[in-house]
Design an enzyme around this catalytic site. Structure first.
Site, PDB file in Angstrom:
ATOM      1  CG  ASN A 216      -1.623   1.232   1.576  1.00  0.00           C
ATOM      2  OD1 ASN A 216      -1.811   2.111   0.602  1.00  0.00           O
ATOM      3  ND2 ASN A 216      -2.188   1.308   2.839  1.00  0.00           N
TER       4      ASN A 216
ATOM      5  CE  LYS B 132       0.057   3.147   4.849  1.00  0.00           C
ATOM      6  NZ  LYS B 132       0.129   3.038   6.546  1.00  0.00           N
TER       7      LYS B 132
ATOM      8  CG  HIS C  43      -5.614   1.709   5.613  1.00  0.00           C
ATOM      9  ND1 HIS C  43      -4.999   2.679   6.344  1.00  0.00           N
ATOM     10  CD2 HIS C  43      -4.403   1.090   5.204  1.00  0.00           C
ATOM     11  CE1 HIS C  43      -3.797   2.365   6.710  1.00  0.00           C
ATOM     12  NE2 HIS C  43      -3.303   1.299   6.203  1.00  0.00           N
TER      13      HIS C  43
ATOM     14  CD  GLU D  52      -2.635   5.226   7.101  1.00  0.00           C
ATOM     15  OE1 GLU D  52      -2.412   5.242   5.755  1.00  0.00           O
ATOM     16  OE2 GLU D  52      -1.593   4.875   7.711  1.00  0.00           O
TER      17      GLU D  52
ATOM     18  CD  GLU E  23      -2.889  -2.396   7.493  1.00  0.00           C
ATOM     19  OE1 GLU E  23      -1.801  -2.720   6.761  1.00  0.00           O
ATOM     20  OE2 GLU E  23      -3.500  -1.374   7.197  1.00  0.00           O
TER      21      GLU E  23
ATOM     22  N   GLY F 232       3.202   2.186  10.596  1.00  0.00           N
ATOM     23  CA  GLY F 232       4.086   3.153  10.589  1.00  0.00           C
ATOM     24  C   GLY F 232       4.938   3.517  11.901  1.00  0.00           C
TER      25      GLY F 232
ATOM     26  CB  SER G 186       5.863  -2.016  11.857  1.00  0.00           C
ATOM     27  OG  SER G 186       5.496  -0.897  12.114  1.00  0.00           O
TER      28      SER G 186
END
Ligand code: 13P
Length: 246
Positions: free
Chosen positions: A9, A11, A89, A91, A159, A165, A203
């Site tokens: 991904n 992003k 996701h 985010e 996730e 991240g 990660s």
């Protein structure tokens, strides 16, 4: 035997120049023994048409077309060359207030356009520390996966928000617990739930991929930062090819 999936991904990263990374990846993994999915920004999807890898969008609108300035429909992603779409996701859930119902509607829009939906779920750090991880996962699974899901049109990505991240990774026991729980819920609800692929994301790096892929019910990875450069993504793909637990 489930087909293993290494998904990247990107992003909101990637200009045309970055497609050189896909060419480098193709040199090493053009005929990989695992499925490889790249989700670049929507602007680059059509420019990926010559890659041997599967291409996915990172989000789609739940409608097919209409007055939704700035949005992209699942049909448009498919028309541009995508065969997958990420939905839910964290985010998107955080930045755009996406609810489980919206994620389910977007996933259904993906199915209607012939796309495979990678439906993302995961707990926050507060939820993990409060001991509510599995109930959060239950709510997200129940609300985000359409009734029409099956092992062909759906992949689940676990996730943990706190691992995205951050360089923090759950213990293998924590990953095993959540993936086993997801598997149990999928097999309860769907006749082919045992065949639905479940990815771990958060990660993942070349240095931790092999141990993560040794965990039961981990059928691949959804990789953010380490998918941007072929040199970082390649060892993850190699580790997945070598994984033998499923
Ligand atoms: P990182 O691999 O950068 O932690 O991102 C994970 C992710 O959010 C993939 O969708």
């Amino acid at each position: 035997m489930l087909r293993k999936l290494a998904a990247g991904n990107w992003k909101m990263n990637g200009l045309r120049a970055n497609l050189a990374e896909l060419a480098k990846l193709e040199e090493k993994h053009g005929d990989a023994g695992v499925d490889i999915l790249i989700c670049p920004p929507a602007t680059l999807i059509s420019a990926c048409e010559d890659t041997p890898f599967d291409i996915g969008g990172q989000d789609c609108h739940m409608a097919t077309s209409g007055a939704h300035t700035g949005d992209v429909s699942a049909e448009m992603l498919a028309d541009a060359g995508a065969s997958y779409v990420l939905t839910g996701h964290s985010e998107r859930r955080t930045d755009h207030g996406e609810t489980d119902a919206m994620v389910a509607a977007k996933s259904q829009a993906g199915y209607d356009a012939g796309l495979i939906a990678v439906i993302c779920i995961g707990e926050t750090l507060d939820e993990r520390e409060a001991g509510t991880t599995l109930s959060v996962i239950d709510t997200q699974l129940a609300g985000s996966i359409p009734a029409t899901a099956d092992a062909e049109n759906t992949v689940i990505a676990y996730e943990p928000v706190w691992a995205i991240g951050t360089g923090k990774v759950p213990t293998l026991e924590q990953i095993a617990e959540v993936h086993a729980h997801i598997r149990a819920r999928l097999t309860e609800r769907f006749s082919d739930g045992a065949e639905m692929r479940i990815l771990y994301g958060g990660s993942v790096k070349g240095s931790n991929a092999a141990e993560i892929f040794s965990v039961p019910n981990v059928n691949g990875a959804l990789v953010g930062g380490a998918s941007l450069k072929a040199a970082d993504f390649s060892p993850i793909i190699t580790a997945l090819e070598a994984a033998s637990n499923f």
